[in-house]
Design a protein around this motif. Structure first.
Motif, PDB file in Angstrom:
ATOM      1  N   CYS A 182      -3.912   9.139   2.747  1.00  0.00           N
ATOM      2  CA  CYS A 182      -3.435   8.944   1.376  1.00  0.00           C
ATOM      3  C   CYS A 182      -4.494   8.218   0.548  1.00  0.00           C
ATOM      4  N   ASN A 183      -4.816   8.786  -0.602  1.00  0.00           N
ATOM      5  CA  ASN A 183      -5.727   8.165  -1.560  1.00  0.00           C
ATOM      6  C   ASN A 183      -7.125   7.894  -1.004  1.00  0.00           C
ATOM      7  N   LYS A 184      -7.596   8.763  -0.104  1.00  0.00           N
ATOM      8  CA  LYS A 184      -8.937   8.614   0.479  1.00  0.00           C
ATOM      9  C   LYS A 184      -9.697   9.947   0.379  1.00  0.00           C
ATOM     10  N   ASP A 238       0.812  -1.207   0.000  1.00  0.00           N
ATOM     11  CA  ASP A 238       0.000   0.000   0.000  1.00  0.00           C
ATOM     12  C   ASP A 238       0.851   1.265   0.000  1.00  0.00           C
TER      13      ASP A 238
END
Length: 513
Positions: free
Chosen positions: A372-374, A95
């Motif tokens: 991150c990435n949310k 991830d």
């Protein structure tokens, strides 16, 4: 930014002990020499600004060196619990797009297997022993950076309502503000000796022990590992109690960050054991609610009140109770740290008056810019400079904060904070598990016992031993349920919400393992 502050400390206190570990003592000048040595090695293998480096290390001087060597490169540190299983570690590595892993010889073979299964190039750096630390100091290398880097330096994972850990990005600027806020509020300085007995891979240990010490030029005393036939082993904290008491006296510890489980164990020191806590000026607890029982027990045994500190992975330390007359406010986490604002709001995001319970929201330069990435979660959690913690609480008339509950459910077991949804997501992948709910059952000692309630596909085929065996291959030992209960259906509300409280209260037909 972190390196510039370290350089200031090295120049001010070159020969002062930065880290004490068993019989080893490392001065600030020696610490910087080792950081520079590892930093140069990372550069030679191609690590650059913005790359992620995972640290799979126990509490040790090597952890501190690896953290600062990574920060010196303007790369990003990902601390990982060495007790996690391969599948759990792999998730974090993939991830975070980890480029390199720093570990020790004890963990290296396991990490090589993980890298092999991931199937991408990941550099492995093995820091074997404190005996190999660099002692020579090249003063010509101690030169201050011409620029201050404020970008990301730390990845930590925070569990949430999905059961999948969310990656929190924190910058050098965030950490610098956090440590400054804590230090100015709690008067931490170069004269302090801080004892580290909580994990450095966790925000509490990393920030309130390692960074709080090094940023202020204090001495960090790290409880050493237990060795058996030359190999490190994990033992219950009760077996370390006498050593911790010895360190507090011998190293003249002034600050003791801890968790309720540890404090309870220390407080149970037999009355006939001589203990000298005369140098201890601040003992604070974080990570979970401190009960009245543990507070009273510790105060009665040592004559020292435990202060509650409130913090989060996303923001670091937020508030601490430094009341002089703390007996009446022991259950408060105190006032916000300097430079931090706290509000209590209702469901319409309107600020509530004192005494009213609502969600705790905070504003601080120490808060992460987001997960991150949310993007969808970030829109709900970070609004107009405020961080919506998901914690429930209230303020009294002078502004002290009291934590009354959480929107998210965690289990505190043996000093570890466990997300039950993570365990549930593993259990339901078992071919014979139709449905599973995991809860925490209060134990006779500090913390909780993990209980799994399972609706099996076929009760005659699905048994406890099979479930436990399945969990052992996928979860760290401290996450494995200690109580298994099988049932035909799980209690739910008319809206389909699992009634977790019923599962906690109902211990009939429970099998204790």
């Amino acid at each position: 930014m972190l390196e510039n502050r370290l350089l200031e400390i090295v120049k001010e206190h070159p020969d002062k002990t930065a880290i004490a570990y068993d019989k080893l003592r490392i001065s600030y000048q020696e610490l910087y020499a080792n950081i520079t040595h590892l930093n140069n090695h990372l550069s030679t293998i191609g690590i650059v600004q913005g790359d992620c480096i995972a640290l799979i290390l126990p509490n040790s001087p090597e952890f501190a060196i690896a953290f600062y060597a990574t920060a010196k490169l303007n790369a990003i540190v990902l601390p990982i619990n060495p007790l996690l299983k391969q599948e759990e570690i792999s998730y974090y590595i993939i991830d975070s797009n980890t480029k390199a892993i720093i570990t020790n010889s004890h963990e290296s073979e396991n990490i090589r297997k993980i890298i092999s299964k991931i199937g991408k190039k990941i550099e492995l750096i093995v820091i074997d022993s404190t005996r190999s630390l660099t002692k020579e100091v090249d003063n010509s290398r101690i030169t201050e950076s011409t620029s201050i880097f404020k970008g990301d330096v730390l990845y930590l994972y925070s569990s949430g309502s999905t059961g999948k850990p969310k990656r929190v990005c924190r910058s050098q600027d965030n950490l610098s503000h956090e440590i400054t806020n804590l230090s100015e509020t709690a008067n931490i300085s170069a004269i302090d000796n801080i004892l580290c007995i909580v994990p450095l891979y966790h925000a509490h240990g990393l920030e309130n022990c390692l960074l709080a010490a090094i940023y202020n030029g204090a001495t960090l005393v790290i409880l050493e590992q237990v060795l058996h036939e030359g190999k490190p082993i994990e033992v219950p904290f009760a077996f370390r109690r006498s050593r911790v008491l010895e360190l507090i006296e011998k190293e003249k510890i002034t600050i003791l960050p801890a968790v309720p489980y540890i404090l309870n164990t220390l407080a149970e020191t037999p009355d006939d054991t001589q203990v000298d806590f005369s140098t201890l000026k601040l003992c604070f607890s974080a990570g979970n609610f401190l009960s009245k029982e543990i507070f009273d027990k510790f105060l009665q045994r040592f004559g020292i009140p435990v202060r509650q500190l409130y913090g989060s992975t996303e923001a670091g330390s937020i508030a601490i109770n430094l009341d002089r007359d703390i007996n009446n406010t022991y259950d408060s986490v105190g006032l916000p740290l300097k430079n931090i604002e706290i509000k209590i709001i209702d469901d319409t995001e309107k600020e509530l008056p004192s005494g009213s319970i609502g969600e705790i929201v905070i504003k601080s330069k120490a808060v992460t810019k987001g997960y991150c990435n949310k993007p969808e979660i970030n829109q709900q959690t970070f609004k107009d400079g405020w961080f919506f913690t998901g914690d429930l609480g209230k303020k009294d008339e002078v502004g002290r904060v009291y934590i009354t509950g959480r929107k998210q459910i965690f289990i505190d077991t043996g000093g570890h904070k466990v997300d039950p949804l993570e365990i549930e997501n593993i259990l339901i992948t078992h071919s014979q598990v139709k449905e599973a709910v995991v809860v925490g059952i209060k134990s006779l000692y500090a913390g909780e016992i993990i209980k799994a309630v399972i609706v099996p596909q076929n009760r005659e085929i699905c048994d406890e031993k099979d479930i436990l065996s399945y969990c052992r291959g996928k979860l760290a030992d401290f996450k494995i349920p200690k109580i298994i209960e099988f049932c035909d259906e799980i209690s739910k509300s008319p809206l389909g919400k699992v009634l977790r409280k019923n599962l906690i209260d109902n211990l009939s037909e429970t099998i204790k393992l």
